[in-house]
Design an enzyme around this catalytic site. Structure first.
Site, PDB file in Angstrom:
ATOM      1  N   GLU A  39       0.909  -1.039  -0.316  1.00  0.00           N
ATOM      2  CA  GLU A  39       0.003   0.108   0.058  1.00  0.00           C
ATOM      3  C   GLU A  39       0.607   1.078   0.025  1.00  0.00           C
ATOM      4  O   GLU A  39       1.866   1.911   1.067  1.00  0.00           O
ATOM      5  CB  GLU A  39      -1.066   0.034   1.753  1.00  0.00           C
ATOM      6  CG  GLU A  39      -1.878   0.993   2.019  1.00  0.00           C
ATOM      7  CD  GLU A  39      -2.507   1.218   2.747  1.00  0.00           C
ATOM      8  OE1 GLU A  39      -2.941   0.439   3.580  1.00  0.00           O
ATOM      9  OE2 GLU A  39      -2.797   2.325   2.800  1.00  0.00           O
ATOM     10  N   ARG A  43       0.883   9.979   0.908  1.00  0.00           N
ATOM     11  CA  ARG A  43       1.054  11.568   1.279  1.00  0.00           C
ATOM     12  C   ARG A  43       2.445  11.668   1.024  1.00  0.00           C
ATOM     13  O   ARG A  43       2.760  13.341   2.161  1.00  0.00           O
ATOM     14  CB  ARG A  43       1.323  10.983   2.772  1.00  0.00           C
ATOM     15  CG  ARG A  43       0.667  10.037   3.666  1.00  0.00           C
ATOM     16  CD  ARG A  43       1.158   9.097   5.082  1.00  0.00           C
ATOM     17  NE  ARG A  43       0.186   8.740   5.291  1.00  0.00           N
ATOM     18  CZ  ARG A  43       0.636   7.783   6.269  1.00  0.00           C
ATOM     19  NH1 ARG A  43       1.405   7.910   7.320  1.00  0.00           N
ATOM     20  NH2 ARG A  43      -0.440   6.743   6.610  1.00  0.00           N
ATOM     21  N   THR A  67      -3.608   6.293   2.659  1.00  0.00           N
ATOM     22  CA  THR A  67      -3.669   7.311   2.864  1.00  0.00           C
ATOM     23  C   THR A  67      -4.608   8.601   1.540  1.00  0.00           C
ATOM     24  O   THR A  67      -4.140   9.952   1.223  1.00  0.00           O
ATOM     25  CB  THR A  67      -2.708   8.224   3.340  1.00  0.00           C
ATOM     26  OG1 THR A  67      -1.776   7.806   3.797  1.00  0.00           O
ATOM     27  CG2 THR A  67      -2.718   9.387   3.964  1.00  0.00           C
ATOM     28  N   LYS A 127     -10.715  -1.284   7.110  1.00  0.00           N
ATOM     29  CA  LYS A 127      -9.567  -1.183   7.696  1.00  0.00           C
ATOM     30  C   LYS A 127     -10.154  -0.511   9.261  1.00  0.00           C
ATOM     31  O   LYS A 127     -10.880   0.690   9.291  1.00  0.00           O
ATOM     32  CB  LYS A 127      -8.973   0.385   6.992  1.00  0.00           C
ATOM     33  CG  LYS A 127      -7.933   0.615   7.979  1.00  0.00           C
ATOM     34  CD  LYS A 127      -6.974   1.333   7.327  1.00  0.00           C
ATOM     35  CE  LYS A 127      -5.760   2.529   7.831  1.00  0.00           C
ATOM     36  NZ  LYS A 127      -4.758   3.196   6.991  1.00  0.00           N
TER      37      LYS A 127
HETATM   38  C1  3PG Z   1      -1.926   3.858   7.734  1.00  0.00           C
HETATM   39  O1  3PG Z   1      -1.243   4.817   6.721  1.00  0.00           O
HETATM   40  O2  3PG Z   1      -2.243   2.825   7.684  1.00  0.00           O
HETATM   41  C2  3PG Z   1      -0.920   3.900   9.195  1.00  0.00           C
HETATM   42  O3  3PG Z   1       0.135   5.342   9.607  1.00  0.00           O
HETATM   43  C3  3PG Z   1       0.298   2.960   9.381  1.00  0.00           C
HETATM   44  O4  3PG Z   1       0.615   2.573  10.742  1.00  0.00           O
HETATM   45  P1  3PG Z   1       1.581   2.699  11.069  1.00  0.00           P
HETATM   46  O5  3PG Z   1       3.154   3.234  10.591  1.00  0.00           O
HETATM   47  O6  3PG Z   1       1.296   2.797  12.561  1.00  0.00           O
HETATM   48  O7  3PG Z   1       1.836   0.678  11.075  1.00  0.00           O
END
Ligand code: 3PG
Length: 201
Positions: A39, A43, A67, A127
């Site tokens: 994924e 960002r 995101t 999610k």
């Molecule tokens: C996401 O984008 O889904 C989360 O920010 C990932 O979270 P993590 O950095 O705690 O794995």
């Protein structure tokens, strides 16, 4: 919109690429380490190009975009080749773009009301975000009990140390995490192998 592919790809690495030159070494390393899904988060400025490049050069990978906050980003991600779309929350406009293109949408939810909204829209794979901060397995278990048939992909605060406690739950289809995409290609391959071995998936 079918998210069956998560059943065979239960670890979903969340990649935040700041530099385009980091993309292929990391994505190829995931694949070499036995993980065939990624994924790529919208960002950073190079996210769209990162998706396009990964789709073109790593045919064995299921490349999605994360995101994704609005319809415009969603459109760009799908045109770049994203095979699935993930958001931190639930967006009607992102949902509509996904519907139009027939691309699966995995929206973020953290409350019963959000789950009910997603169900009203016809989505049953969601999610759970931010999983750790929202109370982790305990909160997810309480929510899942009220929604038989809903499958969750907890993300946010999931690590190699706690992934198993999520993955053993019948209502958890997969977990997402950025811990799998850290450092250079060599390290990413090592992290992928380590996770596959330790979690036995
Ligand atoms: C996401 O984008 O889904 C989360 O920010 C990932 O979270 P993590 O950095 O705690 O794995």
């Amino acid at each position: 919109m079918n998210v069956e592919f998560l059943k065979n790809n239960r670890l979903v690495p969340v990649a935040v690429f700041k530099r385009i030159e980091d993309v292929l070494p990391s994505v190829k390393a995931l694949s070499s380490g036995g993980i065939n899904i990624a994924e790529i988060t919208f960002r950073t400025d190079c996210a769209e190009e990162a998706v396009r490049l990964s789709v073109r050069e790593c045919k064995e990978m299921i490349v999605g975009a994360g995101t994704v906050l609005n319809a415009g980003q969603c459109e760009r991600a799908i045109v770049a080749g994203a095979k699935f779309i993930v958001s931190p929350g639930l967006s009607k406009s992102v949902f509509e773009v996904c519907e139009k293109h027939g691309v699966p949408y995995i929206p973020g939810v953290a409350t019963a009301s959000e789950i009910m909204t997603a169900l009203d829209m016809g989505m049953t794979t969601l999610k759970f975000f931010p999983a750790g901060a929202m109370g982790g397995v305990k909160t997810l278990g309480a929510l899942a009990a009220a929604f038989p048939g809903v499958e969750f992909m907890p993300t946010g605060g999931v690590t190699l140390e706690n992934a198993a406690e999520y993955l053993e739950k019948p209502y958890v289809v997969a977990v997402g995490g950025s811990w799998l995409v850290k450092g250079d290609g060599e390290n990413v391959e090592k992290l992928a192998r380590e996770a596959k071995e330790r979690l036995k998936i």
